[in-house]
Design an enzyme around this catalytic site. Structure first.
Site, PDB file in Angstrom:
ATOM      1  N   ASN A 144      39.172  34.828  49.004  1.00 24.33           N
ATOM      2  CA  ASN A 144      37.725  34.678  48.807  1.00 24.33           C
ATOM      3  C   ASN A 144      37.258  33.244  48.594  1.00 24.33           C
ATOM      4  OD1 ASN A 144      37.333  37.442  49.155  1.00 24.33           O
ATOM      5  ND2 ASN A 144      37.701  37.859  46.991  1.00 24.33           N
TER       6      ASN A 144
ATOM      7  N   ASN B 167      35.048  37.147  51.667  1.00 24.12           N
ATOM      8  CA  ASN B 167      34.215  38.338  51.556  1.00 24.12           C
ATOM      9  C   ASN B 167      32.824  38.025  52.119  1.00 24.12           C
ATOM     10  OD1 ASN B 167      32.504  40.461  50.513  1.00 24.12           O
ATOM     11  ND2 ASN B 167      34.165  40.950  49.101  1.00 24.12           N
ATOM     12  N   PRO B 168      32.276  38.893  52.981  1.00 22.86           N
ATOM     13  CA  PRO B 168      30.945  38.621  53.539  1.00 22.86           C
ATOM     14  C   PRO B 168      29.872  38.372  52.482  1.00 22.86           C
ATOM     15  CG  PRO B 168      31.982  40.376  54.763  1.00 22.86           C
ATOM     16  CD  PRO B 168      32.882  40.085  53.594  1.00 22.86           C
ATOM     17  N   SER B 169      30.037  38.928  51.274  1.00 20.17           N
ATOM     18  CA  SER B 169      29.032  38.689  50.235  1.00 20.17           C
ATOM     19  C   SER B 169      28.950  37.203  49.881  1.00 20.17           C
ATOM     20  CB  SER B 169      29.368  39.504  48.977  1.00 20.17           C
ATOM     21  OG  SER B 169      30.602  39.090  48.416  1.00 20.17           O
TER      22      SER B 169
ATOM     23  N   SER C 272      41.775  46.105  46.260  1.00 21.10           N
ATOM     24  CA  SER C 272      41.251  44.750  46.116  1.00 21.10           C
ATOM     25  C   SER C 272      41.869  43.845  47.180  1.00 21.10           C
ATOM     26  CB  SER C 272      41.578  44.198  44.730  1.00 21.10           C
ATOM     27  OG  SER C 272      42.970  43.939  44.607  1.00 21.10           O
ATOM     28  N   THR C 273      41.198  42.723  47.446  1.00 18.96           N
ATOM     29  CA  THR C 273      41.721  41.749  48.405  1.00 18.96           C
ATOM     30  C   THR C 273      43.092  41.254  47.964  1.00 18.96           C
ATOM     31  OG1 THR C 273      39.466  41.031  48.946  1.00 18.96           O
ATOM     32  CG2 THR C 273      41.266  39.551  49.558  1.00 18.96           C
ATOM     33  N   GLY C 274      43.263  41.048  46.653  1.00 15.04           N
ATOM     34  CA  GLY C 274      44.536  40.564  46.138  1.00 15.04           C
ATOM     35  C   GLY C 274      45.692  41.499  46.462  1.00 15.04           C
TER      36      GLY C 274
ATOM     37  N   HIS D 182      37.073  48.342  42.325  1.00 10.16           N
ATOM     38  CA  HIS D 182      38.522  48.172  42.359  1.00 10.16           C
ATOM     39  C   HIS D 182      39.129  48.541  41.009  1.00 10.16           C
ATOM     40  CE1 HIS D 182      37.744  46.160  46.085  1.00 10.16           C
ATOM     41  NE2 HIS D 182      37.181  45.119  45.511  1.00 10.16           N
TER      42      HIS D 182
END
Length: 371
Positions: free
Chosen positions: A169, A191-193, A277-279, A326
């Site tokens: 991110n 992340n697009p956000s 989660s991304t992690g 998450h």
């Protein structure tokens, strides 16, 4: 005279009644206002104390099982890696390519199963011809989370020694953070956000976005373009922007089929979560990509595990997530179980300057996937 005394007594009793009524009104109003004002604060304080107690209880339980003198268990590592590969095949499916997603096929959104998107010639042209990893694996990987535990950790040198470094991110790696987090970056997610909040969805000025990626060098930029349909337009704008400005950063898209299979894999391991989660996604990918995997900045709690001092949410700020989808602490407990089994190493303390914990890199510090 007697009538006068009776009247006087009656008037006195009436006055005392009125006075008592007034005093009772004042007392009730004052007491009620006190209850209204103080009760929420007391309730909040009690709630915070209970929450802190629960968190400390979880931390204590995790630390009791945490193995400090970690040693890799090669047999267990290979077994877990084989399970991941057979069910998820991240080496050939984690990233969308023209090989695994042909022209005319349909991509099913990970978060919107009933809303596929047709792969048109224009969309197909944005996919790399082949999967960026191919069949290549790496000697060592560092997956760097953004937890406040990294602040003053002195882990930067150790992280940069890894052959392949994954970050999540778009975190800062300059402005004095290098000592704690390093700056080598082979792959970074976005992340697009972040694109919407920081760069107005790339609908206006685009140069600031390109400039913000300069500190990463020439990594893969992994975008979840097909998690939800709303992510697709802004992810494509990010790709076109980087192409228009001749950026060395290489944007690619996460494959929702891989995310679906990975979620099923972790569910079978006992992990209950709305979304991974991304992690955890990146740690899972690293287990397929790399012979040795170390995690840094993975600590989803507000206190340092050793000193018990308060920690910021991220090593660069204390901004809290707007909403929680998450299961961070549950995910961490699963990663810690892998650590205790000798499969993956989770760094929870400060790093020793000059001590090489990671397997030495066999290549100079440039992106190992650069063609």
């Amino acid at each position: 005279m007697r009538r006068f005394i009776v009247k006087l007594l009656f008037s006195l009793m009436l006055c005392l009644f009125i006075l008592g009524t007034v005093l009772m009104s004042f007392w009730y109003t004052f007491s009620y206002s006190n209850v209204r004002v103080t009760h929420p604060a007391v309730k909040k304080t009690v709630s915070e104390k209970c929450q802190n107690c629960r968190e400390q209880s979880v931390i204590d339980r995790l630390l009791q099982t945490h193995i400090v003198d970690w040693e890799k268990q090669e047999h267990k590592f290979q077994s877990f890696r084989a399970q991941l590969n057979s069910r998820c095949d991240g080496l050939s499916k984690a990233i969308i390519s023209q090989t695994n997603t042909p022209l005319g096929s349909k991509v099913v959104y990970d978060g919107e199963k009933r809303k596929p998107i047709q792969v048109t010639p224009k969309l197909f042209s944005t996919f790399p011809k082949e999967h960026p990893f191919g069949n290549r694996t790496f000697t060592s990987c560092a997956v760097v989370g953004n937890g406040g535990i990294l602040m003053n950790s002195s882990c930067g040198g150790e992280i940069d020694e890894a052959q392949f470094v994954i970050r999540c991110n778009l975190p800062p790696v300059d402005h004095g953070y290098q000592r704690d987090v390093g700056n080598k970056t082979s792959l970074v997610t976005a992340n697009p956000s972040i694109l919407l909040d920081k760069f107005n969805g790339l609908m206006e000025l685009r140069r600031p976005f390109v400039d913000s990626l300069g500190s990463y060098g020439d990594p893969l930029l992994v975008l979840p373009a097909f998690s939800y349909s709303r992510n697709t337009p802004v992810s494509l704008r990010a790709l076109y922007t980087l192409q228009d400005f001749d950026s060395p950063v290489r944007p690619v898209f996460l494959n929702p089929e891989y995310l679906h299979n990975l979620a099923r894999f972790w569910k079978a391991q006992g992990l209950q979560a709305i979304r991974l989660s991304t992690g955890l996604i990146m740690a899972s990918l690293a287990l397929e990509l790399c012979a040795n995997v170390q995690l840094y900045g993975f600590w989803p709690f507000s206190k340092d595990p050793h000193s018990k001092h308060p920690l910021t949410n991220h090593y660069y700020d204390d901004q809290q997530a707007k909403k929680t989808i998450h299961a961070m602490s549950t995910e961490f407990s699963h990663l810690l179980m892998l650590h205790n089994q000798g499969i993956i190493r989770v760094q929870l303390g400060k790093c020793q300057a000059g001590t090489r914990r990671a397997t030495p890199s066999l290549h100079p510090p440039v992106s190992p996937l650069r063609h």
